[in-house]
Design an enzyme around this catalytic site. Structure first.
Site, PDB file in Angstrom:
ATOM      1  N   HIS A   1       8.483  -4.136  -6.595  1.00  0.00           N
ATOM      2  CA  HIS A   1       7.692  -5.147  -7.296  1.00  0.00           C
ATOM      3  C   HIS A   1       8.068  -5.127  -8.770  1.00  0.00           C
ATOM      4  CE1 HIS A   1       4.161  -5.359  -4.207  1.00  0.00           C
ATOM      5  NE2 HIS A   1       5.347  -5.354  -3.620  1.00  0.00           N
TER       6      HIS A   1
ATOM      7  N   CYS B   1      -1.028  -5.829  -7.239  1.00  0.00           N
ATOM      8  CA  CYS B   1      -1.519  -5.370  -5.950  1.00  0.00           C
ATOM      9  C   CYS B   1      -2.061  -3.941  -6.134  1.00  0.00           C
ATOM     10  CB  CYS B   1      -0.388  -5.404  -4.919  1.00  0.00           C
ATOM     11  SG  CYS B   1       0.882  -4.137  -5.185  1.00  0.00           S
TER      12      CYS B   1
ATOM     13  N   CYS C   1       0.657  -1.448  -7.338  1.00  0.00           N
ATOM     14  CA  CYS C   1       1.067  -1.606  -8.740  1.00  0.00           C
ATOM     15  C   CYS C   1      -0.060  -1.269  -9.710  1.00  0.00           C
ATOM     16  CB  CYS C   1       1.595  -3.016  -8.969  1.00  0.00           C
ATOM     17  SG  CYS C   1       3.144  -3.304  -8.079  1.00  0.00           S
TER      18      CYS C   1
ATOM     19  N   GLU D   1       6.342  -5.051 -11.453  1.00  0.00           N
ATOM     20  CA  GLU D   1       5.628  -4.067 -12.261  1.00  0.00           C
ATOM     21  C   GLU D   1       6.253  -2.682 -12.153  1.00  0.00           C
ATOM     22  OE1 GLU D   1       4.408  -6.246  -9.988  1.00  0.00           O
ATOM     23  OE2 GLU D   1       2.217  -6.334 -10.170  1.00  0.00           O
TER      24      GLU D   1
END
Length: 153
Positions: A57, A87, A90, A59
């Site tokens: 991801h 999410c 993260c 992040e």
């Protein structure tokens, strides 16, 4: 000291990363990590498909790159700016990296882990809670996601 208006805002940088991710066929999420003075340490867009890695991801990629650049496991003076509410994975990473502030664009009622779902920072087990600012350029960030998914349906 007045800010330099010719410089893109952190969210503009994150949105550019999100658009680039969409161009690669990735879910359009972008992130940027700023140091305490506001300088960009790292930026990234999702790379889940390219890396065949469900944890790639934006992040996580940006946080890892910033920590590497700093040669430090924690980023307590840093700010994480991301186009979508993180999410749970993260959000927990932001806690583990001990970022000072988390800024995000679009809210994610289905998969978010900050204001929705797991609400990671509200859990008793959360050892570090950053300041959270949500809804920054929310309409633009939401539109990127809606367009991306509409084109795939």
């Amino acid at each position: 000291m007045p800010s330099d208006l010719s410089q893109p805002t952190p969210m503009a940088i994150a949105l550019a990363e999100a658009r680039a991710a969409a161009g690669r066929g990735e879910v359009p999420v972008g992130a940027v990590v700023l140091d305490g003075s506001g300088a960009v340490l790292a930026r990234a867009g999702n790379q889940v498909e390219a890396r065949h890695d469900a944890s790639a991801h934006a992040e996580l990629l940006a946080l890892r790159a910033a920590a590497t650049a700093r040669q430090a496991a924690r980023l307590p003076d840093c700010e994480l700016v991301v186009t979508l509410e993180p999410c749970p994975m993260c959000a927990q990473a932001a806690s583990f990296f001990r970022v000072r502030r988390l800024v995000f664009g679009a809210y994610d009622p289905k998969g978010g882990g900050v204001e929705h779902g797991a609400r990671v920072f509200a859990a008793a087990s959360c050892l570090w809670r950053p300041e959270v600012i949500g809804g920054v350029r929310e309409a633009e960030a939401s539109a990127l996601l809606r367009t991306f998914f509409a084109e795939r349906r």
